[in-house]
Design a protein around this motif. Structure first.
Motif, PDB file in Angstrom:
ATOM      1  N   THR A  54       0.877  -1.254   0.006  1.00  0.00           N
ATOM      2  CA  THR A  54       0.057  -0.223   0.176  1.00  0.00           C
ATOM      3  C   THR A  54       0.928   1.307  -0.116  1.00  0.00           C
TER       4      THR A  54
ATOM      5  N   GLU B   3       0.682  13.163   4.660  1.00  0.00           N
ATOM      6  CA  GLU B   3      -0.072  14.584   4.563  1.00  0.00           C
ATOM      7  C   GLU B   3       0.503  15.547   4.112  1.00  0.00           C
TER       8      GLU B   3
ATOM      9  N   HIS C 194      12.541   2.266   7.285  1.00  0.00           N
ATOM     10  CA  HIS C 194      13.189   0.891   7.669  1.00  0.00           C
ATOM     11  C   HIS C 194      14.757   1.262   8.097  1.00  0.00           C
TER      12      HIS C 194
ATOM     13  N   GLU D  70       6.442   0.398  16.044  1.00  0.00           N
ATOM     14  CA  GLU D  70       5.784   0.240  14.785  1.00  0.00           C
ATOM     15  C   GLU D  70       4.494   1.268  14.713  1.00  0.00           C
TER      16      GLU D  70
ATOM     17  N   LEU E 253      14.736   2.559  12.024  1.00  0.00           N
ATOM     18  CA  LEU E 253      14.002   1.507  12.858  1.00  0.00           C
ATOM     19  C   LEU E 253      14.975   0.420  13.327  1.00  0.00           C
TER      20      LEU E 253
ATOM     21  N   VAL F 111      -3.813   6.727   1.532  1.00  0.00           N
ATOM     22  CA  VAL F 111      -3.283   6.022   2.509  1.00  0.00           C
ATOM     23  C   VAL F 111      -3.318   4.333   2.143  1.00  0.00           C
ATOM     24  N   ASN F 112      -4.432   3.979   1.922  1.00  0.00           N
ATOM     25  CA  ASN F 112      -4.488   2.370   2.009  1.00  0.00           C
ATOM     26  C   ASN F 112      -4.553   1.824   0.530  1.00  0.00           C
TER      27      ASN F 112
ATOM     28  N   VAL G 138       4.112   4.154  11.702  1.00  0.00           N
ATOM     29  CA  VAL G 138       2.787   4.169  11.195  1.00  0.00           C
ATOM     30  C   VAL G 138       2.534   5.852  11.130  1.00  0.00           C
TER      31      VAL G 138
ATOM     32  N   LEU H 187       0.971   3.615   2.137  1.00  0.00           N
ATOM     33  CA  LEU H 187       1.428   3.826   3.486  1.00  0.00           C
ATOM     34  C   LEU H 187       2.577   2.944   3.798  1.00  0.00           C
ATOM     35  N   GLU H 188       2.440   1.619   3.380  1.00  0.00           N
ATOM     36  CA  GLU H 188       3.504   0.654   3.576  1.00  0.00           C
ATOM     37  C   GLU H 188       4.826   1.174   2.826  1.00  0.00           C
TER      38      GLU H 188
ATOM     39  N   MET I 209       6.437   3.542   4.770  1.00  0.00           N
ATOM     40  CA  MET I 209       7.041   2.865   5.986  1.00  0.00           C
ATOM     41  C   MET I 209       8.295   2.142   5.419  1.00  0.00           C
ATOM     42  N   ILE I 210       8.593   1.873   4.425  1.00  0.00           N
ATOM     43  CA  ILE I 210       9.847   0.938   3.840  1.00  0.00           C
ATOM     44  C   ILE I 210      10.870   2.138   3.929  1.00  0.00           C
TER      45      ILE I 210
ATOM     46  N   TYR J 240       2.369   8.406   8.007  1.00  0.00           N
ATOM     47  CA  TYR J 240       1.037   9.171   7.590  1.00  0.00           C
ATOM     48  C   TYR J 240       1.399  10.519   7.467  1.00  0.00           C
TER      49      TYR J 240
END
Lengths: 400, 263, 327
Positions: B100, B143, B110, B131, B113, B151-152, B135, B102-103, B106-107, B139
């Motif tokens: 998605t 924005e 990486h 985690e 984290l 987002v999804n 997220v 968002l993901e 999120m990568i 997000y």
């Protein structure tokens, strides 16, 4: 729906295949008795089957092309919709649980035993799914790690009398170690080389097991492997099958639990990113090699666990259980079920393993069908039987 | 003050072909710099050399991240370059199609984290918190870039302009100090290009970023850039402000053949 | 790294060379037998490896089903020869017809396999095409097994024991000699095809840059089909020859032969035609030496070990070029 042109084309294709398959389908030679049999009926069958297959093939190709052009979004598979719907989820899962618990008491030992085999494949499939489905690494030697687990239990029990429950973590560790040792040199290679090297490694392990008599009796294998005990209590044969059944169910649940968590974690996302685009993945700061290695080693861990259960269930192992066919079967489970989709893999394992068991008449065509299905799935439905869906998140707007 | 990116005498040979020939280039902090030149001049190769996808034949690349000492960059693997604070986008969009929006972002988080494999399986509270934070952070970036409504969605289903913006969002998530944009406006309509223009300036002013971009849209380049570097046939032929570049005879000569095609 | 490689090379080759010289002096005839046996084996590998390397050069795909094409070539030759033999045809005619049928059918199978399993996946991820290839290989094996027999079928040698060869037969048999000679001729013909014909030039162009080739008017689909057909033809020749040499055929012979040939192709540098030939000869001879002087039961393990070592230390093979990934 079907145009005249397509029928004509299919007719030509059917003729082509009739000529193509003639020597192998029609003529049967017995070179010892020197007899030739002509099986003309096969020619007819080939023609008819190929005619309709070609019609369907071209129709599906056309649908696929049209779908590519239009922007329709794929539907969410029905299983996922059921699981997402609060109203259905609890009864749905409860029904499955009830069925699973009642199964060994309702059905005979024979049926339970078959289901255990299928469940072992669920475990193996989910493990390989990490490697192939999530991280996109084609591992054709998965069975090698399966053999490591099985032989670890057999040998440790034979020589040191170590019990099932102790061997389980030990073999998991062995699987990880073997996975890392093999993965370390080969994961730097490009994807298609990896397939060949792992295939080679799987064969090497089998050849060594066959020729190294002192290790595991060579082709004669190791027998009398005890079933798992329950706090030191050894069941009789009937109860022991039921017990193993529940052990396998527990392991499968544990696998699903972990796999589900991994899939939506930092590591899991990195695997998928690596599968989708290696270069972009590295540019996002992900260590390609390390990420591949974790997927590979984790997959190996699960294979080794599956091996221990297999050895405990059959009580006899020999190298013949660990041929390339086994690797290919597990790969089929993952590919046909749906790469990257845990539910797909579970469904795939149950269907592909149980169906040939019960349809004895067609069991010999199993591998033929598996091969054909692999091609068909890749061409028309690369996401498999039940495709994976990604986790969604809900947000409130933090600013207008 | 040291420039944040300092490239000296960079040369890249492919077999007998010199794709880059002795390029020297610096990007100052807070600058929007542009790298322009005709097709095949070696612009993307230059990015690939800096980000460790190719190993340059000769020359050196140094960075001076804000508040940190100067350090060498060449010879580092791509992911380590990103960790040091250089993030890039790609000319031919390279999103992660199986994930998605968002993901995808999120990568990008990486490398900032920590949670490992055991953490992912056992999920201790520190891991849960990390985690959750990832997220929320991702997000927020969406924005800022104006992609929160998607987002999804799966990344492949996004409209073209949004995909290009998502590449920028993903790069931002790695917390860079220098953003390398490879033809960010390629294939965009005038409206989308205008929005991109605003976004890039906003990023420099509010996110404390320096930006080096490759672009063919001369209007965008001239309006955005503080400093322009021109390459042709792997050689740097000019450097200066937009005004200087516009009147530079070498640049005009290099572009003359191109003019008729691009117009 | 380079120094390390050299040291490693010397450490491995040195003792081996010492051992080798000692053994050769002790029994030169045995060594010669092994060498020629290896050359024969390598020739067969080369005939199969060509198909791998050509297909890889053009569409960057390991054609897993290639070994099966070779098996089908051998099977077809066996079936045709047996039928004609029972009908009492002249043996020279049988040889020619068996070879012709094997080549024609293998080509047809190669062509069909490409159309079904690879063409629809040309733009798909590499992994999909690879899995499709494995599926195809599995299908073809089982198809032959079910339609014919899972057992080994004995194969009457099509190649006669030539009278004039009698004095040398104790070192190298007529069949082995035929294999080597046929391979050399095939190689020369193939080299000419690629070097001088129009389709050969189109193949080379397509291997370099598919898009550019199609822009200058090359029908890329046809070039790919031709590549599969030519690769299948050489594999079929290999299939007939090995069947004559070993004297039996079954549905599974393509698996191992295909793997070995692939290893040979990688050893020589995949994508490179001279590389495939060189790699095949090196693999064939060294396998022969290994089984002759060390453990024969670990022959396959040896081949795979070579593959792993090559891939780690020189993934581009003996003659291959380093690949640059396009970003």
């Amino acid at each position: 729906m079907v145009t005249k042109k397509e029928i004509k084309l299919s007719f030509v294709i059917a003729l082509w295949f009739m000529v193509l398959t003639f020597p192998i389908m029609v003529i049967k030679v017995n070179t010892i008795k020197h007899i030739v049999i002509f099986r003309w009926e096969n020619l007819l069958w080939t023609g008819i089957v190929c005619f309709f297959a070609s019609l369907i093939w071209n129709y599906l190709l056309r649908i696929k092309e049209e779908k590519k052009k239009s922007d329709t979004k794929d539907d969410i598979p029905i299983v996922h919709r059921l699981l997402q719907n609060e109203k259905f989820r609890i009864p749905f899962l409860a029904a499955i649980c009830l069925f699973a618990i009642a199964y060994p008491f309702v059905f005979s030992m024979y049926h339970t035993s078959i289901l255990i085999s299928a469940l072992i494949y669920v475990m193996l499939g989910l493990g390989l799914n990490i490697v192939v489905g999530l991280a996109g690494l084609l591992d054709l030697g998965y069975v090698a790690f399966y053999a490591v687990g099985a032989y670890a239990y057999a040998l440790l029990n034979l020589h040191f009398g170590i019990s099932f429950w102790v061997v389980l973590p030990i073999s998991a560790l062995l699987g990880t170690i073997f996975g890392t040792l093999l993965g370390y040199p080969v994961l730097r290679l490009r994807g298609d080389y990896l397939a060949i090297v792992t295939l080679g490694f799987g064969e090497i392990i089998r050849i060594i097991l066959e020729n190294w008599d002192e290790l595991g009796n060579g082709p004669r294998g190791i027998g009398n492997i005890p079933a798992p005990s329950f706090f030191g209590h050894q069941f009789n044969q009937h109860n022991s099958v039921i017990y193993i059944y529940f052990v396998v169910i527990a392991l499968v649940l544990l696998t699903i639990f972990f796999v589900n968590r991994l899939e939506n974690s930092r590591i899991g996302r990195a695997w998928i990113a690596l599968r989708d685009d290696e270069i972009a993945c590295e540019a996002m700061g992900i260590d390609k090699f390390k990420t591949k290695l974790t997927a590979f080693a984790l997959g190996a861990t699960w294979a080794a666990l599956g091996g221990v259960v297999f050895a405990a269930k059959t009580s006899f192992i020999n190298p013949m259980s660990f041929t390339i066919w086994e690797s290919i079967t597990i790969l089929c489970v993952v590919v046909i079920g749906g790469m990257g989709s845990a539910i797909g893999v579970i469904a795939g394992a149950l269907v592909l393993i149980l169906l040939p068991e019960y349809l004895r008449a067609v069991a010999e065509y199993r591998m033929l069908v598996f091969g054909a299905l692999q091609v068909i799935v890749m061409v028309f439905k690369p996401e498999g039987l039940i495709r994976s869906i990604r986790k969604t998140y809900k947000f409130e707007k933090t600013k207008e | 003050m040291e420039p944040i990116l300092n490239v000296k005498n960079l040369t890249m040979n492919f077999g007998g072909l010199k794709a880059l020939d002795d390029i020297t280039l610096a990007v100052e902090k807070g600058q929007i710099a542009a790298l322009i030149g005709p097709n095949g001049a070696g612009k993307t190769t230059f990015f690939n050399c800096i980000t460790g996808i190719y190993e340059p034949t000769e020359g050196n690349v140094k960075i001076t991240p804000p508040g940190k000492p100067t350090q060498k960059l060449q010879g580092l693997k791509t992911n380590l370059v990103t960790e040091k604070g250089l993030a890039r986008t790609f000319q031919n969009i390279r999103l992660f199609e199986g994930m998605t929006v968002l993901e995808n972002v999120m990568i990008g988080r990486h490398c900032r984290l920590k949670s490992g494999i055991i953490g992912a399986m056992l999920k201790p509270s520190s891991q849960k918190k990390e985690e959750k934070q990832a997220v929320v952070d991702s997000y927020e970036i969406l924005e800022k870039i104006g992609l929160a409504q998607y987002v999804n969605e799966m990344a492949v289903n996004l409209p073209y302009g949004a995909q290009r913006r998502l590449e920028i969002a993903r790069a931002l998530a790695t917390e860079p100090f220098l953003l390398l944009l490879d033809e960010p406006a390629a294939g965009m309509n005038p409206q989308e290009t205008k929005e991109l223009d605003d976004l890039i300036i906003w990023l420099r002013d509010n996110e404390d970023l320096s930006i080096l971009l490759i672009e063919h849209d001369m209007k965008l380049v001239m309006s955005l850039s503080d400093n322009i570097h021109v390459v042709d046939y792997g050689r740097k032929i000019a450097e200066g402000t937009p005004e200087e570049i516009k009147s530079n005879p070498d640049v005009i000569k290099a572009y003359l053949g191109d003019e008729s095609e691009d117009a | 790294m380079r120094l390390f490689n050299i040291i490693l090379g010397v450490a491995v080759v040195g003792p081996l060379g010492f051992f080798g010289i000692k053994e050769i002096i002790a029994d030169p005839v045995y060594f010669l037998e092994l060498f020629l046996g290896g050359l024969t084996r390598g020739s067969i590998y080369a005939l199969i490896a060509l198909g791998y390397t050509m297909v890889y050069g053009i569409i960057q795909l390991i054609n897993f089903a290639h070994g099966e094409i070779y098996m089908i070539g051998a099977m077809t030759a066996l079936i045709v020869a047996s039928v004609l033999g029972l009908w009492g045809w002249n043996s020279a005619v049988i040889v020619i017809l068996a070879i012709v049928f094997a080549i024609v059918y293998s080509c047809a199978y190669g062509f069909t396999v490409e159309k079904i399993a690879y063409k629809p996946l040309r733009t798909a991820p590499r992994l999909s095409a690879l899995i499709s290839a494995i599926g195809m290989s599995l299908f073809l094996q089982n198809y032959v097994m079910l339609a014919q027999t899972p057992e080994f079928m004995p194969f009457e040698s099509l190649i006669p024991d030539f009278q004039f060869w009698e004095p040398f037969a104790h070192i190298i048999t007529a069949v082995e000699m035929t294999i080597i000679v046929t391979t050399v001729i095939t190689m020369i013909l193939l080299g000419m095809l690629i070097k001088f014909t129009k389709i050969g030039k189109a193949m080379r162009a397509t291997a370099q840059d598919k898009i550019m080739a199609s822009l200058v008017g090359i029908n890329v689909n046809r070039v790919i089909s031709t590549t599969f057909v030519v690769g299948s033809a050489t594999a079929a020749i290999g299939g007939v020859l090995i069947a004559c040499h070993v004297g039996q055929v079954n549905f599974f012979i393509g698996f191992l032969a295909g793997l070995k040939a692939f290893i040979a192709a990688v050893l020589g540098g995949i994508g490179s035609i001279p590389g495939a030939v060189l790699g095949s000869l090196v693999l064939g001879i060294s396998e022969s030496m290994f089984t002759g002087y060390f453990w024969s039961e670990y022959e396959d393990v040896f081949a795979f070990t070579i593959l792993v070592i090559i891939l780690i230390f020189r993934p581009s093979g003996i003659l291959g070029k380093d690949e640059i990934s396009k970003v």
